[in-house]
Scaffold this motif. Structure first.
Motif, PDB file in Angstrom:
ATOM      1  N   GLY A 139      -3.318   8.158  15.422  1.00 24.75           N
ATOM      2  CA  GLY A 139      -4.649   8.093  14.812  1.00 24.75           C
ATOM      3  C   GLY A 139      -4.826   9.210  13.795  1.00 24.75           C
ATOM      4  O   GLY A 139      -5.434   9.027  12.740  1.00 24.75           O
ATOM      5  N   HIS A 140      -4.282  10.376  14.102  1.00 25.35           N
ATOM      6  CA  HIS A 140      -4.394  11.531  13.214  1.00 25.35           C
ATOM      7  C   HIS A 140      -3.719  11.253  11.872  1.00 25.35           C
ATOM      8  O   HIS A 140      -4.276  11.548  10.810  1.00 25.35           O
ATOM      9  CB  HIS A 140      -3.751  12.745  13.908  1.00 25.35           C
ATOM     10  CG  HIS A 140      -3.742  13.987  13.073  1.00 25.35           C
ATOM     11  ND1 HIS A 140      -4.899  14.636  12.708  1.00 25.35           N
ATOM     12  CD2 HIS A 140      -2.723  14.681  12.516  1.00 25.35           C
ATOM     13  CE1 HIS A 140      -4.588  15.696  11.971  1.00 25.35           C
ATOM     14  NE2 HIS A 140      -3.274  15.744  11.844  1.00 25.35           N
ATOM     15  N   VAL A 141      -2.527  10.657  11.914  1.00 25.03           N
ATOM     16  CA  VAL A 141      -1.819  10.315  10.668  1.00 25.03           C
ATOM     17  C   VAL A 141      -2.592   9.241   9.900  1.00 25.03           C
ATOM     18  O   VAL A 141      -2.755   9.323   8.679  1.00 25.03           O
ATOM     19  CB  VAL A 141      -0.368   9.852  10.972  1.00 25.03           C
ATOM     20  CG1 VAL A 141       0.281   9.189   9.757  1.00 25.03           C
ATOM     21  CG2 VAL A 141       0.483  11.038  11.430  1.00 25.03           C
ATOM     22  N   ILE A 142      -3.126   8.271  10.619  1.00 26.48           N
ATOM     23  CA  ILE A 142      -3.896   7.192   9.971  1.00 26.48           C
ATOM     24  C   ILE A 142      -5.088   7.779   9.210  1.00 26.48           C
ATOM     25  O   ILE A 142      -5.334   7.456   8.048  1.00 26.48           O
ATOM     26  CB  ILE A 142      -4.361   6.147  11.021  1.00 26.48           C
ATOM     27  CG1 ILE A 142      -3.152   5.394  11.585  1.00 26.48           C
ATOM     28  CG2 ILE A 142      -5.373   5.173  10.420  1.00 26.48           C
ATOM     29  CD1 ILE A 142      -3.452   4.513  12.792  1.00 26.48           C
ATOM     30  N   TRP A 175       0.836  -1.207   0.000  1.00 33.59           N
ATOM     31  CA  TRP A 175       0.000   0.000   0.000  1.00 33.59           C
ATOM     32  C   TRP A 175       0.876   1.264   0.000  1.00 33.59           C
ATOM     33  O   TRP A 175       0.657   2.169  -0.795  1.00 33.59           O
ATOM     34  CB  TRP A 175      -0.916   0.004   1.243  1.00 33.59           C
ATOM     35  CG  TRP A 175      -1.723   1.271   1.346  1.00 33.59           C
ATOM     36  CD1 TRP A 175      -2.907   1.535   0.733  1.00 33.59           C
ATOM     37  CD2 TRP A 175      -1.370   2.455   2.070  1.00 33.59           C
ATOM     38  NE1 TRP A 175      -3.324   2.812   1.017  1.00 33.59           N
ATOM     39  CE2 TRP A 175      -2.391   3.398   1.838  1.00 33.59           C
ATOM     40  CE3 TRP A 175      -0.294   2.826   2.882  1.00 33.59           C
ATOM     41  CZ2 TRP A 175      -2.382   4.676   2.391  1.00 33.59           C
ATOM     42  CZ3 TRP A 175      -0.274   4.100   3.429  1.00 33.59           C
ATOM     43  CH2 TRP A 175      -1.306   5.008   3.192  1.00 33.59           C
ATOM     44  N   TYR A 176       1.871   1.302   0.898  1.00 32.81           N
ATOM     45  CA  TYR A 176       2.720   2.498   0.978  1.00 32.81           C
ATOM     46  C   TYR A 176       3.508   2.673  -0.315  1.00 32.81           C
ATOM     47  O   TYR A 176       3.585   3.769  -0.865  1.00 32.81           O
ATOM     48  CB  TYR A 176       3.670   2.390   2.180  1.00 32.81           C
ATOM     49  CG  TYR A 176       4.597   3.601   2.304  1.00 32.81           C
ATOM     50  CD1 TYR A 176       4.133   4.801   2.831  1.00 32.81           C
ATOM     51  CD2 TYR A 176       5.927   3.538   1.881  1.00 32.81           C
ATOM     52  CE1 TYR A 176       4.961   5.916   2.925  1.00 32.81           C
ATOM     53  CE2 TYR A 176       6.762   4.640   1.985  1.00 32.81           C
ATOM     54  CZ  TYR A 176       6.279   5.825   2.509  1.00 32.81           C
ATOM     55  OH  TYR A 176       7.094   6.922   2.596  1.00 32.81           O
ATOM     56  N   GLY A 190      -5.602   8.076   5.198  1.00 31.09           N
ATOM     57  CA  GLY A 190      -6.538   6.992   4.883  1.00 31.09           C
ATOM     58  C   GLY A 190      -5.852   5.635   4.840  1.00 31.09           C
ATOM     59  O   GLY A 190      -6.083   4.849   3.917  1.00 31.09           O
ATOM     60  N   ILE A 191      -5.004   5.369   5.827  1.00 31.61           N
ATOM     61  CA  ILE A 191      -4.306   4.072   5.833  1.00 31.61           C
ATOM     62  C   ILE A 191      -5.333   2.975   6.142  1.00 31.61           C
ATOM     63  O   ILE A 191      -5.960   2.995   7.218  1.00 31.61           O
ATOM     64  CB  ILE A 191      -3.172   4.043   6.883  1.00 31.61           C
ATOM     65  CG1 ILE A 191      -2.222   5.233   6.668  1.00 31.61           C
ATOM     66  CG2 ILE A 191      -2.392   2.722   6.798  1.00 31.61           C
ATOM     67  CD1 ILE A 191      -1.168   5.411   7.755  1.00 31.61           C
ATOM     68  N   PRO A 192      -5.527   2.025   5.233  1.00 32.71           N
ATOM     69  CA  PRO A 192      -6.568   1.005   5.463  1.00 32.71           C
ATOM     70  C   PRO A 192      -6.255   0.115   6.674  1.00 32.71           C
ATOM     71  O   PRO A 192      -5.092  -0.146   6.996  1.00 32.71           O
ATOM     72  CB  PRO A 192      -6.559   0.178   4.168  1.00 32.71           C
ATOM     73  CG  PRO A 192      -5.833   1.004   3.164  1.00 32.71           C
ATOM     74  CD  PRO A 192      -4.864   1.851   3.930  1.00 32.71           C
ATOM     75  N   ARG A 213       5.521  12.960   2.295  1.00 34.77           N
ATOM     76  CA  ARG A 213       4.749  13.724   3.282  1.00 34.77           C
ATOM     77  C   ARG A 213       4.347  12.835   4.467  1.00 34.77           C
ATOM     78  O   ARG A 213       4.444  13.256   5.621  1.00 34.77           O
ATOM     79  CB  ARG A 213       3.511  14.299   2.586  1.00 34.77           C
ATOM     80  CG  ARG A 213       2.759  15.330   3.367  1.00 34.77           C
ATOM     81  CD  ARG A 213       1.642  15.914   2.517  1.00 34.77           C
ATOM     82  NE  ARG A 213       2.126  16.947   1.613  1.00 34.77           N
ATOM     83  CZ  ARG A 213       2.211  18.239   1.935  1.00 34.77           C
ATOM     84  NH1 ARG A 213       1.836  18.648   3.125  1.00 34.77           N
ATOM     85  NH2 ARG A 213       2.657  19.114   1.076  1.00 34.77           N
ATOM     86  N   LEU A 214       3.945  11.617   4.178  1.00 31.34           N
ATOM     87  CA  LEU A 214       3.569  10.692   5.256  1.00 31.34           C
ATOM     88  C   LEU A 214       4.789  10.397   6.136  1.00 31.34           C
ATOM     89  O   LEU A 214       4.696  10.356   7.367  1.00 31.34           O
ATOM     90  CB  LEU A 214       3.000   9.399   4.661  1.00 31.34           C
ATOM     91  CG  LEU A 214       2.149   8.513   5.571  1.00 31.34           C
ATOM     92  CD1 LEU A 214       1.355   7.524   4.727  1.00 31.34           C
ATOM     93  CD2 LEU A 214       2.928   7.762   6.623  1.00 31.34           C
TER      94      LEU A 214
END
Ligand SMILES: [Fe+2]
Ligand SMILES: [Fe+2]
Length: 328
Positions: A263-266, A76-77, A270-272, A87-88
């Motif tokens: 959680g904010h980064v997730i 995914w990444y 939109g990390i599944p 950015r992530l």
């Protein structure tokens, strides 16, 4: 032949051992304090923030997660566009910096609580203040780093839940407090060393901050370990039970915060859920990384009986266990 008798020679053996240990401890603290004078850093004088080479561009590929990072290794990444990957990656570093200064805030307040109650002749007092000053410099550079990313950064909520209680341990239960210190500092140190060793083309600002932090944290961790080796063997009964229980919990929480995205980064990227499970679930790459990152404080727990065979099943359930002497 006349042999000079020192004062300690006249004491019973047990007492002499204690005096010798006290003397060694004083010398150790004096060495650490001296190092804090001759080898310390200023967050602004020693980091060239305005050097163009140190500028932060959130799409700089040097911020991408490492190929062996739990999330960085997922399909995914790797399928994300290059600017998103960068950015992530930067967002993850900034979140760790944010967690870092919040953790250091608790740490400084707890150490001040501890130092406040020390007797006048305690050699720990001076060292504790050096440590508080160093942590304040770290918080300045972590804060400045986050500010310059221009990203919105939110630390995990769990961090703010128990901070006053932990600060209070500096006064009421310093042994638990210094295990909290190690549970935070050791995994950060491990991650930073790992990054310096394995990441090619590291951003110079990240490298500078990491090197300064590693140098100064080595003293902090050495102090915490010495302190615990002196104090924990005297703890018994309910207090020992609480130390075992809470140290285990602190290790679990600290290791999760230092390795998982917030959680904010997730939500932002939109990390599944399935990707998070692959990266951080049971048997994942992250689990092994956490065990390795906790190696030193866990070994100290084994050595001091804070972790033993009776407690091992609980550590296993929390997925932070490894046998004594083994990193995983
Ligand atoms: Fe620090
Ligand atoms: Fe520290």
């Amino acid at each position: 032949m006349h042999t000079a008798m020192t004062l300690t020679d006249e004491l019973p053996q047990e007492e002499r051992a204690r005096v010798d240990a006290d003397d060694a401890y004083r010398k150790f603290l004096a060495r650490l304090s001296h190092q804090s004078v001759v080898k310390h850093y200023d967050a602004y004088a020693d980091i060239p923030w305005d050097d163009p080479a140190y500028a932060i561009d959130p799409e700089d590929p040097r911020f991408e997660l490492m190929a062996d990072d739990a999330l960085g290794a997922t399909a995914w990444y790797r399928s994300q566009p290059a600017p998103v990957r960068a950015r992530l990656g930067l967002h993850t570093i900034a979140t760790f910096a944010r967690i870092g200064w919040q953790f250091e805030s608790v740490l400084k307040r707890g150490i001040l609580e501890y130092a406040l109650r020390l007797p006048e002749d305690s050699p720990e007092f001076r060292y504790c203040y050096h440590e508080v000053i160093e942590e304040a410099q770290h918080s300045l550079f972590f804060h400045e780093f986050v500010r310059r990313t221009g990203l919105q950064v939110r630390p995990p909520r769990i961090l703010g839940l128990a901070d006053r209680q932990v600060v209070g341990f500096g006064k009421r239960f310093p042994e638990l407090f210094f295990f909290f210190v190690l549970a935070g500092e050791d995994p950060i140190d491990y991650s930073q060393r790992h990054m310096l060793q394995h990441k090619k083309d590291l951003h110079p600002l990240v490298e500078r901050i990491s090197r300064i932090h590693i140098t100064e944290e080595a003293r902090h961790m050495a102090f915490a370990r010495h302190f615990l080796r002196r104090r924990v063997p005297h703890i018994r009964g309910v207090k020992l039970f609480l130390l075992r229980l809470r140290t285990m919990g602190v290790m679990k929480v600290a290791s999760m915060m230092m390795t998982r995205p917030s959680g904010h980064v997730i939500r932002t990227y939109g990390i599944p859920r399935a990707v998070l499970k692959e990266a951080y679930g049971p048997g994942s790459r992250s689990e092994e990384f956490i065990k390795r990152a906790l190696f030193k404080p866990r070994e100290l727990c084994w050595e001091l009986g804070v972790l033993n065979e009776r407690w091992a099943p609980l550590w296993k359930r929390l997925r932070i266990y490894a046998p004594q002497g083994s990193p995983v």
